[in-house]
Design a protein around this motif. Structure first.
Motif, short mmCIF file in Angstrom:
data_model
loop_
_atom_site.label_atom_id
_atom_site.label_comp_id
_atom_site.label_asym_id
_atom_site.label_seq_id
_atom_site.Cartn_x
_atom_site.Cartn_y
_atom_site.Cartn_z
N ASP A 6 0.88 -1.17 0.00
CA ASP A 6 0.00 0.00 0.00
C ASP A 6 0.92 1.22 0.00
N GLU A 245 -7.47 0.19 -4.64
CA GLU A 245 -7.40 0.14 -3.18
C GLU A 245 -8.72 -0.27 -2.50
N ASP A 267 -13.07 4.12 1.31
CA ASP A 267 -11.70 4.30 1.80
C ASP A 267 -11.33 5.77 1.67
MG LIG Z 1 -4.81 4.55 1.34
#
Ligand SMILES: [Mg+2]
Ligand SMILES: Nc1ncnc2c1ncn2[C@@H]1O[C@H](COP(=O)(O)OP(=O)(O)OP(=O)(O)O)[C@@H](O)[C@H]1O
Length: 504
Positions: A6, A245, A267
């Motif tokens: 990430d 993501e 998110d």
């Molecule tokens: Mg993020």
């Protein structure tokens, strides 16, 4: 071994699937690190050239000697011409023709030539220094320590949130610089992961936002992926895949849900806000992503707005003749070009006490420090009604203050964008979500959760781990079989189109 990465605007993390369990990589004593890097020596950029007092003195010396040489040449030509005049009449014209007339350059031209020469010499020196310190580029300092290292060193290169720059038009050496930084960060992750997992790491599933922050529309997203691919390859990854993501967060949530549900994953990160609609939980092997949406706005936009409202007035914003865009430049810490523009300005004419505060803000590392103070205020105001931020590094005793009302005003634009995004998502869903799964650092803010719940009042809101949901999902994805061809992107713009690495 493949790992999930990430590469976040604010924080980065990595993990792998080991015996069907997610094992996250430790960076120091934490499971993520601030995506800030300090390189002990500056990566030379010709655009960095500015006439410091020392370089100005060199220009003055060169200018003086060029003027003296021009005067001498003129003098000599006059002397020779006078001698030629003395020659017998028959030979005089020929003698005069042999006297060269020196080309006369104005003071302005001479100065321009002196500056060009000083700049060339400066760039040569920078290149030499960079070559000598090539090895030390490997010894970059990451995370919050990067700022301390930068301040202690008093030089070098500090880069905050390089992900924000990937989709921007990158002039001159800027692409090279950003590529180099992304490479070093990915290499740092690969080596740290390899050490902890006890194996060589050669593959990765890297998270990507649905929409990258971009100054070039769609082309910015294409460039961002190109840079990330190139950086990963230079960092020693033989194969990389990308996964959106929110799809990664869905994958993590899916593993913890016994019953099937229609989940809207939201998110809210530092740089982008991403949403996915997924059928997940129950016995299905993988979630089925039915749509993904995103906007290139996140926590840093709230920081910027709060900085301009509550911090920059202490430096004279709206209270002096300094143009407002200078304050935006100072507050845009992730934008290398704008930071450079701000640092190059002279504020000697600003009234007291702003001139000295602005000069202090131009000192190495202080815009990033100020930005951290602003961010801490935003985070503090998630819990407290008011916040006081000490700015002693600018001026002893100086402090900025903000209340929750100030934050609400500063966050209004971002929240408006979030609400419009969720409304758009709502009109495109074929069935209402039963669950709202919120993740990302900004989901800690009560006003963000409230906005998500208000958009879908009948759905149950579940708060995931704000920091580790995405990376855990990426680790799970990395545990699957790589897709046939390396380096594909799993762009899932169409409902139902998202594919997880390893599923086909
Ligand atoms: Mg993020
Ligand atoms: N308690 C809190 N209240 C408000 N904001 C917070 C809180 N904790 C963290 N944040 C904000 O969350 C953001 C970071 O979130 P996160 O770590 O999910 O981002 P990221 O993954 O690095 O970014 P992106 O996914 O956009 O690339 C920062 O803007 C940070 O200030």
């Amino acid at each position: 071994m493949r790992i999930g990465i990430d590469f976040g605007t604010s924080y980065s993390a990595a993990g792998a699937l080991v015996d069907d369990r997610v094992q996250l990589v430790r960076f120091g004593d934490a499971l993520q690190f601030r995506t800030t890097a300090f390189f002990p020596h500056a990566i030379p950029d010709p655009n960095d050239f500015a006439l410091t007092p020392a370089l100005e003195a060199q220009v003055a010396r060169l200018l003086a000697s060029a003027k003296a040489a021009q005067t001498r040449a003129l003098h000599r030509a006059n002397l020779l011409r006078a001698q030629a005049q003395q020659a017998p009449v028959a030979r005089r014209a020929e003698a005069l023709a042999l006297v060269a007339t020196p080309s006369l350059r104005s003071d302005e031209q001479l100065r321009r030539e002196a500056v060009v020469s000083v700049r060339r010499h400066w760039l040569e020196q920078q290149m030499q220094q960079a070559r000598a310190s090539a090895a030390s580029l490997q010894h970059a300092v990451y995370g919050d320590d990067a700022i301390d290292a930068y301040l202690a060193e008093g030089g070098g290169h500090l880069v905050d949130s390089p992900k924000s720059m990937l989709g921007y038009r990158l002039h001159g050496a800027a692409r090279h610089t950003i590529l180099g930084i992304a490479t070093h960060i990915l290499e740092h992750i690969r080596l740290t992961a390899g050490q902890q997992l006890g194996t060589v790491v050669r593959g990765a599933v890297i998270g990507r936002p649905v929409e990258f922050r971009s100054s070039m529309g769609e082309a910015g997203g294409v460039q961002a992926l190109e840079i990330l691919r190139e950086a990963a390859s230079a960092a020693g990854f033989d194969a990389v895949e990308f996964l959106e993501e929110p799809a990664a967060a869905a994958l993590d949530f899916h593993r913890s849900q016994a019953g099937p549900q229609r989940a809207l994953i939201v998110d809210v990160g530092g740089g982008t806000t991403d949403v996915a609609f997924a059928q997940l939980g129950g016995r299905a092997a993988r979630p089925r992503i039915r749509g993904a949406w995103g906007i290139a706005e996140g926590g840093v936009d709230v920081d910027l707005a709060l900085s301009l409202r509550r911090f920059m007035p202490l430096f004279g914003k709206d209270l002096s003749a300094v143009p407002v865009h200078r304050y935006s430049e100072a507050a845009s810490v992730h934008d290398l070009q704008r930071q450079r523009d701000f640092r190059r300005c002279r504020f000697d004419d600003a009234p007291a006490p702003f001139a000295s505060r602005l000069a202090a803000l131009q000192a190495a590392g202080n815009t990033v420090r100020l930005n951290r103070s602003v961010e801490l205020a935003k985070i503090g105001l998630s819990e407290h009604a008011s916040w006081q931020a000490g700015l002693d590094y600018i001026e002893p005793g100086l402090a900025a203050s903000a209340t929750r009302e100030h934050l609400e005003i500063a966050a209004a634009r971002f929240l408006g964008g979030l609400e419009r995004l969720l409304a758009r998502v709502g009109t495109q869903l074929d069935a209402a979500p039963t669950t709202l799964f919120v993740t990302g650092g900004m989901s800690r803010a009560p006003y963000v959760r409230a906005a998500v719940q208000a958009a879908f009042p009948d759905a149950r809101l579940v708060a995931g781990d704000p920091s580790l949901g995405v990376v855990s999902g990426l680790a799970v994805a990395a545990g699957g079989r790589p897709r046939t061809s390396a380096r594909q992107s799993s762009r899932s713009r169409e409902p139902g189109a998202a594919q997880f690495p390893g599923t086909r």
